[in-house]
Design a protein around this motif. Structure first.
Motif: not given
Length: 788
Positions: A55-58, A116-119, A212-220, A254-256
């Protein structure tokens, strides 16, 4: 010749069946705990990895105020960026049917058409939002389940200050919200917080975010360095109100998960090592006793041509016989427990499918570890048997050189009974052996003590966090900083008895080469509702200047009170300033930074503004208050500490409770195994002596007192040693599992000491009764003929 050794091995197993069964019980506990925790850990990790991949987690995430869509192209051109997903995300107040208090939701935009999209979104039920359907939404499945929602139901929400009726068309999951909690909280409350996915066109219109947008996810891309790319993304987003990009390791869900996985790794290694260490100890006692009592047989076997390796493998086979049954039962019980633990995690970790995996690698490793502990325990005894020369083996052990002991030295012979003299003489003349037996019982008692300790720690956490620190009835958060007048407005609402304001600012704290992204909370100097309370229940009052850090945050930064940290504010004018650390506080939850609210506002160069408030209300007018809060457009969320406490009890406390039950159950079995084994070995070693006393005229009761009296003294000595070992074990485990979510206080109630002593004493009594039953059946003539 091999057949003769096999027959002898079977006879030894039959003769030592009690000790071997007790040892096998300990092995079962160790293997079961290892298999259960490792299989649960492997199941969670494999499910997480496959879910993130499919599911392409960022890899990198960023929040900002507002940026044109053209900025996305600038970020896509950064070398090392593989994919970029822009969204609109906003928090909202919800009015749910059958729920009198306000709920909160996070509104997340999704494309008009399923693509298909990130997250990416996994549909659990229902369908995707319709094209041009402005009021259709998909809600998180945990939120839907907690509230009994199904596709076709509806609820109300405040979107950009306007009431909207939203229709549920589906339920879903996202890798971004495996652990689904509201902002600023540590535990999920699925009934009052949920994720709401809405079509991008509907959100754009509703929130005036066209183009416009106010949130961003990126894969490397493979091989890209996250740290360098985060700096480049921040450089681009700074002018658009970016509050700092962060990698996966700082993403909330992810941290939890990583914290929970770390605890499973720790417990899955630490506890089985203790169990199997006790196994090695028991086997050492059994095998050492067997070699000593079979010296003549070993000498005869060597005289008849049996090699050292054959004799060594014979005794090693006896050790393996003690653990093989335990291994088999341990694997079966561990499989059952692991399956149950994995199912339990589905209550608060949201995966499309959480499949329990059980690998042959785990089975093989558990077998090798258990057999390894058997080899370690039997090594010295097997080595003694192998190295024993035949002539020396066939000669009786040289008598002990007795001398006056403590009783004779201080002339206590006249004041104690003959039975008591025998007990104390035997203990004083073999102090190392007595201490070794006491140590074995103490090790089992320490595990039992550790199990009861967890219950003490949870009670203290609930008392400090939810009774002494969090004393408000509701926490109101505004959608943006508001002037102090907002505090007065809240105070005028019906039923509000008291209001305390707070200011929350995202920041990056750094000291030397270490840095941590946290929220700095500004509180009033002498709060009454929401107080800073350390693990000793002491209330900490904020100084007028400087910053106060929780101990875990101070340790991670490597900073102490009196030194200065660099605070980089991640919003507004993005002030960067060095601030003196005026103190640290040993809190039990979270990694927190505090300042006096006025000092924090001066730091960010703002007027006297607030981010929200803590409210104490009249229970009789709560319904009216909640109805008003639902209708205030400037409120982004309302949290209820009562529901947070309930969530804590239903998640973490319940998990710890189950773990404690299993640990106490296993520890009780180990206590019995160790105590029974110690008593049986003592009976075997002193059988000739006790039979001689019976022939000399001692009654069965007197002989039983002599045997079990020594056993009782060792148990009484072992109990306080078990307390000390238990405290050390708890301290070690705390250091191993200490994390930013929750820290267990080092507190031990009288109940823990009392229950540990009662359980150990009960195990001693039961094992004593079993041994005394065997003592009554002692064949005097047979015992006097031979040591066996």
């Amino acid at each position: 010749m091999r057949r003769a050794l096999t027959i002898k091995l079977l006879r030894d197993i039959l003769h030592l069946r009690g000790q071997l069964l007790a040892t096998a019980l300990v092995v079962t506990c160790g293997v079961a705990s290892y298999v259960a925790m490792r299989s649960t850990y492997e199941s969670l990790v494999s499910t997480q990895e496959s879910y993130y991949s499919e599911y392409r987690f960022g890899d990198v995430f960023a929040h900002l105020t507002r940026a044109p869509l053209s900025v996305r192209q600038r970020i896509e051109r950064i070398p090392g960026i593989a994919a970029v997903q822009t969204r609109i995300v906003s928090n909202s107040i919800l009015d749910l049917p059958y729920l009198r208090e306000p709920a909160s939701g996070r509104i997340v935009s999704i494309p008009e058409h399923k693509e298909p999209m990130l997250n990416d979104l996994h549909l659990v039920s229902g369908r995707y939002v319709g094209l041009g359907a402005a009021d259709e939404v998909i809600v998180s499945s945990s939120f839907a389940n907690a509230n009994g929602f199904e596709p076709g139901d509806s609820f109300s929400a405040v979107l950009n200050g306007r009431w909207r009726e939203l229709k549920i068309v589906g339920t879903g999951l996202s890798p971004e919200y495996i652990y689904e909690i509201s902002p600023g909280q540590l535990f999920p409350d699925n009934k009052r917080f949920g994720i709401i996915w809405m079509s991008e066109r509907a959100i754009t219109t509703t929130f005036d975010m066209d183009g416009a947008f106010n949130d961003l996810s990126v894969t490397l891309a493979p091989g890209a360095q996250p740290e360098e790319l985060i700096l480049e993304i921040d450089r681009i987003l700074d002018e658009y109100g970016g509050i700092g990009s962060f990698g996966r390791h700082e993403q909330e869900s992810f941290r939890f998960l990583e914290n929970e996985f770390g605890e499973l790794r720790t417990f899955g290694t630490f506890l089985p090592l203790i169990f199997l260490g006790v196994t090695a100890f028991l086997l050492h006692l059994v095998m050492a006793r067997l070699v000593n009592t079979q010296r003549e047989q070993i000498g005869l076997l060597k005289a008849f041509g049996y090699s050292n390796s054959e004799i060594g493998m014979h005794f090693l086979g006896l050790a393996f016989a003690a653990v093989i049954g335990g291994i088999l039962f341990g694997i079966v019980i561990g499989y059952w427990m692991g399956s149950g633990m994995t199912s339990m995690y589905t209550d608060y970790f949201r995966f499309p499918i959480l499949a329990f995996t059980f690998s042959w690698t785990l089975v093989i490793s558990s077998v090798l570890i258990a057999l390894g502990s058997a080899c370690i325990g039997a090594f010295s005894a097997v080595r003694q048997a192998v190295m024993l020369p035949p002539a020396e083996a066939m000669r009786p052990i040289a008598p002990v050189n007795y001398k006056p002991g403590l009783i004779e030295t201080i002339d206590l012979n006249k004041h104690i009974s003959p039975e008591s003299r025998m007990i104390f003489r035997n203990l004083s003349r073999q102090p190392f052996k007595a201490l070794l037996s006491a140590f074995g019982i103490a090790a089992a008692a320490a595990l039992l003590f550790t199990g009861f300790y967890f219950e003490d720690a949870i009670k203290v956490i609930v008392d400090i966090q939810f009774e002494r620190s969090i004393r408000e009835d509701a926490i109101v958060t505004f959608n943006r900083p508001r002037p102090q007048q907002a505090k007065l407005d809240l105070g005028s609402l019906p039923g509000v008895l008291d209001v305390e304001a707070f200011r929350a600012v995202p920041a990056r704290l750094s000291f030397e080469h270490r840095a941590k992204r946290v929220g700095v909370t500004g509180l009033e100097s002498y709060p009454v509702l929401h107080r800073i309370v350390d693990q000793d229940s002491s209330v900490y009052h904020l100084p007028p200047e400087g910053i106060v850090l929780s101990n875990p945050l101070a340790r991670e930064l490597g900073v102490s009170a009196g030194e200065s940290v660099t605070v980089e504010v991640l919003e507004g004018s993005r002030v960067i300033k060095k601030i003196n650390v005026t103190g640290t506080v040993a809190e039990l939850m979270g990694m927190n930074a505090y300042m006096q609210i006025g000092a924090l506002n001066r730091l960010v160069n703002e007027d006297d503004v607030i981010s929200g408030a803590y409210i104490r209300s009249d229970p009789l007018t709560e319904d009216l208050l909640y109805a008003r809060l639902k209708r205030l457009p400037e409120i982004a969320g309302v949290s209820l500490p009562g529901s947070i406490k309930q969530s804590f009890n239903e998640t973490f406390a319940q998990t710890i409770g189950i773990f404690t039950f299993v640990l106490v159950l296993f520890s009780s079995a180990i206590v019995f195994g160790v105590v029974y084994n110690t008593a049986r070995i003592t009976l075997s070693e002193r059988g000739r002596e006790l039979a001689s006393l019976r022939v000399l005229g001692f009654s069965k009761k007197e002989v039983t007192v002599i045997l079990l009296g020594e056993h009782a003294v060792l148990t009484m000595l072992a109990i306080p040693l078990g307390f000390l070992a238990g405290i050390a074990t708890c301290y070690s485990m705390n250091n191993l599992i200490d994390n930013e979510l929750l820290r267990l206080p080092m507190v031990f109630s009288q109940r823990t000491f009392l229950l540990t002593a009662i359980y150990v004493a009960a195990a001693a009594v039961i094992s004593g009764l079993l041994v005394s039953w065997r003592l009554r059946g002692l064949d005097l003539i047979a015992v006097l003929k031979t040591r066996e």
